[in-house]
Scaffold this motif. Structure first.
Motif, PDB file in Angstrom:
ATOM      1  N   VAL A  52     -29.462   7.654  67.597  1.00  0.00           N
ATOM      2  CA  VAL A  52     -28.099   7.503  67.064  1.00  0.00           C
ATOM      3  C   VAL A  52     -28.039   6.343  66.077  1.00  0.00           C
ATOM      4  CG1 VAL A  52     -25.717   6.893  67.638  1.00  0.00           C
ATOM      5  CG2 VAL A  52     -26.960   8.528  69.072  1.00  0.00           C
ATOM      6  N   SER A  53     -28.589   5.191  66.476  1.00  0.00           N
ATOM      7  CA  SER A  53     -28.499   3.986  65.641  1.00  0.00           C
ATOM      8  C   SER A  53     -29.281   4.143  64.335  1.00  0.00           C
ATOM      9  CB  SER A  53     -28.993   2.755  66.410  1.00  0.00           C
ATOM     10  OG  SER A  53     -30.347   2.885  66.772  1.00  0.00           O
ATOM     11  N   LEU A  58     -28.860   6.813  57.712  1.00  0.00           N
ATOM     12  CA  LEU A  58     -28.761   7.970  56.818  1.00  0.00           C
ATOM     13  C   LEU A  58     -27.386   7.997  56.163  1.00  0.00           C
ATOM     14  CD1 LEU A  58     -29.970  10.665  55.785  1.00  0.00           C
ATOM     15  CD2 LEU A  58     -28.962  11.759  57.804  1.00  0.00           C
ATOM     16  N   HIS A  59     -26.353   7.788  56.964  1.00  0.00           N
ATOM     17  CA  HIS A  59     -24.980   7.765  56.445  1.00  0.00           C
ATOM     18  C   HIS A  59     -24.773   6.586  55.492  1.00  0.00           C
ATOM     19  CE1 HIS A  59     -23.945  10.905  59.253  1.00  0.00           C
ATOM     20  NE2 HIS A  59     -24.263  10.154  60.286  1.00  0.00           N
ATOM     21  N   VAL A  60     -25.343   5.445  55.872  1.00  0.00           N
ATOM     22  CA  VAL A  60     -25.230   4.246  55.032  1.00  0.00           C
ATOM     23  C   VAL A  60     -25.890   4.491  53.679  1.00  0.00           C
ATOM     24  CG1 VAL A  60     -25.945   1.838  54.747  1.00  0.00           C
ATOM     25  CG2 VAL A  60     -25.101   2.632  56.967  1.00  0.00           C
ATOM     26  N   ALA A  61     -27.080   5.091  53.694  1.00  0.00           N
ATOM     27  CA  ALA A  61     -27.842   5.312  52.461  1.00  0.00           C
ATOM     28  C   ALA A  61     -27.088   6.198  51.476  1.00  0.00           C
ATOM     29  CB  ALA A  61     -29.205   5.918  52.789  1.00  0.00           C
ATOM     30  N   GLY A 160     -24.402  -2.108  56.882  1.00  0.00           N
ATOM     31  CA  GLY A 160     -25.032  -0.962  57.531  1.00  0.00           C
ATOM     32  C   GLY A 160     -25.803  -1.382  58.763  1.00  0.00           C
ATOM     33  N   ALA A 161     -26.490  -2.511  58.667  1.00  0.00           N
ATOM     34  CA  ALA A 161     -27.261  -3.038  59.800  1.00  0.00           C
ATOM     35  C   ALA A 161     -26.337  -3.387  60.970  1.00  0.00           C
ATOM     36  CB  ALA A 161     -28.061  -4.262  59.367  1.00  0.00           C
ATOM     37  N   SER A 164     -25.258  -0.190  62.665  1.00  0.00           N
ATOM     38  CA  SER A 164     -26.383   0.378  63.412  1.00  0.00           C
ATOM     39  C   SER A 164     -26.650  -0.408  64.697  1.00  0.00           C
ATOM     40  CB  SER A 164     -27.644   0.378  62.532  1.00  0.00           C
ATOM     41  OG  SER A 164     -28.751   0.877  63.240  1.00  0.00           O
ATOM     42  N   ILE A 165     -26.651  -1.723  64.604  1.00  0.00           N
ATOM     43  CA  ILE A 165     -26.919  -2.576  65.770  1.00  0.00           C
ATOM     44  C   ILE A 165     -25.832  -2.433  66.823  1.00  0.00           C
ATOM     45  CG2 ILE A 165     -27.074  -4.976  66.553  1.00  0.00           C
ATOM     46  CD1 ILE A 165     -28.457  -5.584  63.839  1.00  0.00           C
ATOM     47  N   VAL A 166     -24.573  -2.383  66.381  1.00  0.00           N
ATOM     48  CA  VAL A 166     -23.456  -2.217  67.320  1.00  0.00           C
ATOM     49  C   VAL A 166     -23.612  -0.902  68.090  1.00  0.00           C
ATOM     50  CG1 VAL A 166     -20.977  -1.764  67.494  1.00  0.00           C
ATOM     51  CG2 VAL A 166     -21.797  -3.663  66.098  1.00  0.00           C
TER      52      VAL A 166
END
Length: 215
Positions: A52-53, A58-61, A160-161, A164-166
């Motif tokens: 998931v993370s 992919l969405h961020v990119a 984005g990081a 993802s981390i959350v």
């Protein structure tokens, strides 16, 4: 300069707030991680959380690249994503419902020793998030309405990081909770009913995804 710092601080707070909201809101990701944690084991749940993370990137990119707008405006592309995503959720949900569960101690121990490979666990989490059209809409909103057009690329990557981390922290916690021996012992008596509920939830989310509109 002061205005720029203020704007950056506002963005940062907004990104963290939205990240937490996105992660904890019950959805396909939650039920997929929960399913793998209960039906298989903690390792499966953790690798699903990793999937998931990483799908978040992919969405961020494509959001940073401006492709999110194209996807959301293209009925064809948006439909492909949502129908494949919907079919996948319905398939996994149906598979969960028809899986066999026995309640004697020996069968339960055998069930807990049964493993879904790390790759397949990762794939479950990654595909579930990557093919969720609502995620596309979420990220389109974030990178067009919250993140300023003048925000440096590095800062956008940092955002984005953070997202993802959350997500990883939250879904790893979900995996840990639902795979804890105390929780599993509580669920043991109602194992099949819980599996059917989770399977039904995945099917319902799949149907909901199929009817998601791009705007």
């Amino acid at each position: 300069m002061e205005l720029s710092i203020f704007t950056g601080s506002t963005e940062f707070i907004a990104i963290i707030s939205i990240s937490i909201f996105m992660a904890i809101s019950p959805g396909p990701d939650f039920f997929m991680v929960t399913r793998n944690s209960i039906v298989y084991n903690r390792t499966s749940g953790i690798y699903s959380a990793i999937g998931v993370s990483l799908a978040i990137w992919l969405h961020v990119a494509y959001s940073i690249a401006g492709l999110a707008i194209i996807i959301s405006k293209s009925i064809f592309l948006f439909s492909i994503i949502k129908y494949i995503g919907a079919a996948y959720l319905i398939f996994i949900g149906f598979k969960t419902i028809i899986s066999k569960s026995n309640f004697n101690k020996e069968a339960i121990n055998k069930q807990k020793n049964k493993e879904l490979s790390k790759f397949n666990s990762f794939k479950n989490g990654f595909i579930t998030n990557a093919l969720n059209p609502k995620a596309t809409i979420f990220f389109l909103s974030i990178f067009t309405q919250i993140v300023n057009v003048d925000t440096p690329l590095l800062i956008q990557v940092i955002y984005g990081a953070i997202i993802s981390i959350v997500h990883f922290i939250w879904f790893s916690s979900v995996a840990y909770f639902f795979s804890h021996p105390v929780i599993l012992n509580k669920f043991q008596r109602y194992q099949k009913k819980i599996e059917m509920f989770v399977g039904a939830a995945l099917i319902l989310f799949g149907i909901k995804v199929a009817f998601t509109k791009s705007s």
